[in-house]
Motif scaffolding. Structure first.
Motif, PDB file in Angstrom:
ATOM      1  N   TRP A 219     -38.197   4.166 -15.150  1.00 31.58           N
ATOM      2  CA  TRP A 219     -37.004   3.334 -14.954  1.00 31.58           C
ATOM      3  C   TRP A 219     -36.826   2.948 -13.491  1.00 31.58           C
ATOM      4  N   GLU A 220     -37.233   3.846 -12.578  1.00 32.72           N
ATOM      5  CA  GLU A 220     -37.190   3.462 -11.156  1.00 32.72           C
ATOM      6  C   GLU A 220     -38.169   2.325 -10.878  1.00 32.72           C
ATOM      7  N   PHE A 221     -39.328   2.389 -11.507  1.00 30.71           N
ATOM      8  CA  PHE A 221     -40.352   1.354 -11.318  1.00 30.71           C
ATOM      9  C   PHE A 221     -39.853   0.009 -11.860  1.00 30.71           C
ATOM     10  N   VAL A 222     -39.324   0.033 -13.070  1.00 29.70           N
ATOM     11  CA  VAL A 222     -38.851  -1.213 -13.705  1.00 29.70           C
ATOM     12  C   VAL A 222     -37.714  -1.828 -12.882  1.00 29.70           C
ATOM     13  N   ALA A 223     -36.774  -1.000 -12.474  1.00 31.85           N
ATOM     14  CA  ALA A 223     -35.638  -1.511 -11.683  1.00 31.85           C
ATOM     15  C   ALA A 223     -36.123  -2.059 -10.347  1.00 31.85           C
TER      16      ALA A 223
END
Ligand SMILES: [Fe+2]
Length: 275
Positions: A155-159
């Motif tokens: 989720w950190e990567f996607v955001a």
């Protein structure tokens, strides 16, 4: 024009004639871009006809946004030509890789969540948006492995991709659920990291759970826990254009429309509570 904030369906070949003939009251249609990389013929003629009735989303599966090979200029040119012809309400692709050493693999393969991969993907998202002259929506994928070198969460990567490129997100709730079960995380942690204003579309689909690992088959009705997560997503992000995907064991059109109606009802119920 953006996609309508309504439920749509993925238009697949077995349903094209019926949708053309009956024009069911569904919010919009999504097609796989690569199926229309042609200069003519019946499939493109059908899409030309349907775009008069429905907003169209072009959803790509072959751009390999996360590959280290150079971007495929011919693929991009064909996508640009199709987009210029259809004037879609949105163009989307997956956060994955699929090219290596000049060969294309017909899978949406997972990326390591590293700074290096993040920089590469962001450069390529920027390049695609520039080449298309359009905003791109990028989709989180289901994945069956994680890399030991991961330096951040999914989720950190996607955001971060959305933050660094200005692209929008195609948030696949079923993929979040499949990954949450297979990799053992709380989907709510994922939701909390996603900026709602960047979510331009939501995907729903069915999975297979016959073997100890959930498989994202797009071959069944949306599972009850995914509907529950979808409701949470709508409560958190607000109603969003929502697409029901079904790609294997494709059912009668009426079944697909019934799934889309369920998504529509959930959006309307959340709207009613908010009002
Ligand atoms: Fe999806």
């Amino acid at each position: 024009m953006p996609l309508p904030v309504a439920a749509g369906i993925g238009l697949r070949a077995p349903h094209v004639a019926q949708v053309r003939a009956e024009r069911p009251p569904v919010g919009w249609l999504e097609v796989h871009s690569e199926n229309y990389f042609v200069d003519g013929g019946p499939a493109l003629a059908a899409l030309d006809a349907l775009r008069a009735t429905y907003a169209i989303s072009l959803h790509g599966v072959g751009l390999a946004l996360g590959s280290a090979d150079p971007l495929d200029g011919a693929h991009l040119a064909r996508l640009r030509r199709l987009a210029d012809r259809i004037e879609p309400a949105s163009v989307s692709e997956h956060l994955c890789w699929g090219h290596v050493d000049g060969r294309h693999l017909n899978d949406l393969l997972p990326l390591p969540f590293t700074d290096e991969a993040l920089k590469l993907v962001c450069r390529r998202v920027d390049a695609v948006q520039t080449a298309l002259g359009r905003e791109l929506l990028v989709e989180n994928i289901s994945a069956y492995l994680r890399f030991a070198c991961d330096a951040m969460t999914e989720w950190e990567f996607v955001a971060a991709v959305a933050a660094h490129t200005g692209c929008k997100l195609l948030f696949d709730v079923n993929n979040v659920y499949v990954n949450a079960v297979n990799h053992g995380f709380d989907p709510r942690a994922y939701f909390a990291a996603i900026p709602g204003q960047r979510v331009a579309e939501i995907h729903l689909a069915g999975f297979d759970d016959s073997g100890g690992c959930l498989l994202d088959t797009h071959g069944a009705r949306v599972a009850p826990p995914v509907w529950a997560l979808y409701r949470e997503a709508i409560e958190r992000f607000g109603p969003k254009p929502t697409l029901v995907e079904w790609d294997t064991d494709i059912p009668a059109l009426e079944v697909l429309l019934d799934e889309a109606n369920q998504a529509q009802r959930i959006m309307e119920a959340c709207d009613a509570v908010a009002a």
